[in-house]
Design an enzyme around this catalytic site. Sequence first.
Site, PDB file in Angstrom:
ATOM      1  N   LYS A 170      97.102  71.880  41.626  1.00 35.13           N
ATOM      2  CA  LYS A 170      96.262  71.380  42.722  1.00 35.13           C
ATOM      3  C   LYS A 170      96.810  71.837  44.066  1.00 35.13           C
ATOM      4  CE  LYS A 170      95.594  66.949  43.888  1.00 35.13           C
ATOM      5  NZ  LYS A 170      95.344  65.555  43.460  1.00 35.13           N
TER       6      LYS A 170
ATOM      7  N   LYS B 237      96.398  71.540  48.332  1.00 33.15           N
ATOM      8  CA  LYS B 237      95.854  70.773  49.460  1.00 33.15           C
ATOM      9  C   LYS B 237      95.121  71.714  50.410  1.00 33.15           C
ATOM     10  CE  LYS B 237      97.770  66.759  48.369  1.00 33.15           C
ATOM     11  NZ  LYS B 237      97.117  65.455  48.302  1.00 33.15           N
TER      12      LYS B 237
ATOM     13  N   ASP C 182      92.082  69.737  47.132  1.00 34.40           N
ATOM     14  CA  ASP C 182      92.118  68.339  47.574  1.00 34.40           C
ATOM     15  C   ASP C 182      92.101  68.282  49.098  1.00 34.40           C
ATOM     16  OD1 ASP C 182      92.652  65.682  48.091  1.00 34.40           O
ATOM     17  OD2 ASP C 182      94.538  65.596  46.975  1.00 34.40           O
TER      18      ASP C 182
ATOM     19  N   ASN D  64      91.752  65.358  50.998  1.00 31.20           N
ATOM     20  CA  ASN D  64      92.213  64.082  51.567  1.00 31.20           C
ATOM     21  C   ASN D  64      91.303  63.545  52.679  1.00 31.20           C
ATOM     22  OD1 ASN D  64      95.062  65.461  50.602  1.00 31.20           O
ATOM     23  ND2 ASN D  64      95.009  63.236  50.317  1.00 31.20           N
TER      24      ASN D  64
ATOM     25  N   GLU E 110      88.534  67.450  45.722  1.00 28.85           N
ATOM     26  CA  GLU E 110      88.924  66.034  45.702  1.00 28.85           C
ATOM     27  C   GLU E 110      88.824  65.427  47.097  1.00 28.85           C
ATOM     28  OE1 GLU E 110      92.544  65.462  43.594  1.00 28.85           O
ATOM     29  OE2 GLU E 110      93.054  63.613  44.651  1.00 28.85           O
TER      30      GLU E 110
ATOM     31  N   GLU F 158      90.899  57.521  44.283  1.00 26.61           N
ATOM     32  CA  GLU F 158      92.214  56.936  44.526  1.00 26.61           C
ATOM     33  C   GLU F 158      92.183  55.851  45.593  1.00 26.61           C
ATOM     34  OE1 GLU F 158      94.081  60.794  46.136  1.00 26.61           O
ATOM     35  OE2 GLU F 158      95.137  59.281  47.284  1.00 26.61           O
TER      36      GLU F 158
ATOM     37  N   ASP G 127      93.124  54.788  40.267  1.00 28.14           N
ATOM     38  CA  ASP G 127      94.503  54.593  40.724  1.00 28.14           C
ATOM     39  C   ASP G 127      94.984  53.284  40.103  1.00 28.14           C
ATOM     40  OD1 ASP G 127      96.511  55.218  43.400  1.00 28.14           O
ATOM     41  OD2 ASP G 127      96.543  53.234  42.490  1.00 28.14           O
TER      42      ASP G 127
ATOM     43  N   HIS H 106      94.650  59.438  39.411  1.00 27.84           N
ATOM     44  CA  HIS H 106      95.544  59.690  40.534  1.00 27.84           C
ATOM     45  C   HIS H 106      96.946  59.248  40.136  1.00 27.84           C
ATOM     46  CE1 HIS H 106      97.232  58.190  44.561  1.00 27.84           C
ATOM     47  NE2 HIS H 106      97.213  59.495  44.643  1.00 27.84           N
ATOM     48  N   ALA H 107      97.949  60.048  40.471  1.00 27.64           N
ATOM     49  CA  ALA H 107      99.328  59.611  40.226  1.00 27.64           C
ATOM     50  C   ALA H 107     100.224  60.215  41.293  1.00 27.64           C
ATOM     51  CB  ALA H 107      99.765  59.974  38.823  1.00 27.64           C
ATOM     52  N   GLY H 108     101.541  60.241  41.035  1.00 30.25           N
ATOM     53  CA  GLY H 108     102.469  60.632  42.091  1.00 30.25           C
ATOM     54  C   GLY H 108     102.933  59.365  42.780  1.00 30.25           C
TER      55      GLY H 108
ATOM     56  N   GLU I 133      97.315  63.526  36.931  1.00 31.92           N
ATOM     57  CA  GLU I 133      98.126  64.122  38.002  1.00 31.92           C
ATOM     58  C   GLU I 133      99.614  63.864  37.755  1.00 31.92           C
ATOM     59  OE1 GLU I 133      97.108  62.699  41.904  1.00 31.92           O
ATOM     60  OE2 GLU I 133      98.072  64.436  42.856  1.00 31.92           O
TER      61      GLU I 133
END
Lengths: 283, 283
Positions: free
Chosen positions: B63, B65, B93, B95, B119, B148, B171, B198-200, B229
């Site tokens: 992925k 940004k 992504d 954001n 995303e 998320e 999430d 969603h993770a991290g 993720e």
Amino acid sequence: LTEKEALGETGLRCTVCGQRKEDRMMKEGYPAYTTSCAWLGYSDQQLKQLCTDALKSGWTKFKVKVGANLDDDIHRCRLIRQTIGPNNTLMIDANQRWDVAEAISWVTSLSEFKPLWIEEPTSPDDILGHAAISKALAPLGIGVATGEQCANRVMFKQFLQASALQFVQIDSCRLGSVNENLAVLLMAHKFQVPVCPHAGGVGLCELVQHLILFDYICVSASLSNRMCEYVDHLHEHFTSPVVIQNAHYMPPKDPGYSCEMLESSVQRHQYPEGDTWKLLMNK
Amino acid sequence: LTEKEALGETGLRCTVCGQRKEDRMMKEGYPAYTTSCAWLGYSDQQLKQLCTDALKSGWTKFKVKVGANLDDDIHRCRLIRQTIGPNNTLMIDANQRWDVAEAISWVTSLSEFKPLWIEEPTSPDDILGHAAISKALAPLGIGVATGEQCANRVMFKQFLQASALQFVQIDSCRLGSVNENLAVLLMAHKFQVPVCPHAGGVGLCELVQHLILFDYICVSASLSNRMCEYVDHLHEHFTSPVVIQNAHYMPPKDPGYSCEMLESSVQRHQYPEGDTWKLLMNK
């Protein structure tokens, strides 16, 4: 909403009609409705008495809480409609009690009492659900009102785009900042949907009065189907409490945003040293 | 989603295929993608190096940004697509960077790099906006992923009803409780939309691994277009950190929900007496 549209919408550019609208507000005030007469749990006698008293004080618009029990709602709505007569305004408020199908059938059962709107029929985030309810209730002449749990302009944008509400209920505090409130007022005007703010609570009436005056004088220029909620509750804690005359909000003349609380009230309720807390803890 | 549908959806009733899916997870794990290679602000050399290293470790899904500068995005997406080759998967992504029209035109400009999804193209509350973006990007073969910032099942219900997303990103912490997560998994299955969580963050990878395993074994029964993720970040603070093997989440074997942090980590970061705070305050 483009920048050009937003600037075009405000009536600020015309000093003459702006002045006329200002004069009207100073004289008559902004129309209000009362939520104080018909909370759930009041006895028949109490409901009737409160409505009768309110009528005598000049109130013509009444909101009734519904959604706990259908038979009880039918009974209470009938009693109130009989008390206030056919020409005064009745609104009903379900506080998110139902799912979509249930909302439609329940409100249909109350349609004979001619409510102007059903407020918060379902989850406040359910834009598509509110659109379905709006569509189903339109033939009955009942609009959908919501917005007190709506925290940003993006949610209101979608409610308006989807024809999911017929009354925009901004909450002066839930929406982040005065700017966010103004963005919603401007969008509502673009969609020609009246704004009827949420109020009551602690200080909400005080805080929203500035926004309704701005809406009338500078944006909507109309009082048609517009009114601001009023709850007779806790105003004694504010240095500049709202002034209600003949069921209208009278323009505040004190400086500021009317959010200052009395020093004595703040002290009395401060945790844990305030008298109110001490009393509670000694119980 | 009715109760009957919800119960019907779960694969729990069949012990044989349940066991087969469990065995597969124990052996191969659940597919993951990496967000660690392509944050904004990395130099070309760093991007290339991180992608090359990740490829060597078995990663096939990356992925990137985007959203700060279009020329820069084109440059970086080209570099990464060249490095990972045409057959590996690229996601982008934003954001929440854009409004609706901007999202469509920006992503269209990046379509030559064949991203699987865009995303958070716009405000996470804007269901109707996401629906417009989904519709515009469908002919380009690019899906919309979001979720998320989505705090309840009612929002997800509408995203699904409006065909406003093609990848559901639950999430594990933003959604209140495991139950709310499960409701979304079941709805996504009803609409046949893959869930790619969603993770991290701190502990999100640890917390979501249980949900993806449940989704595969008991609900979706599919790994098609499904992946979780992974961000290689702060796992050292957990008593049962995730185990990644060949770019797959391996099923956790420790008891519990994997949310326990090491006592030493907690102490070190406790305010204001932890060593980390003392160091910061003495700076």
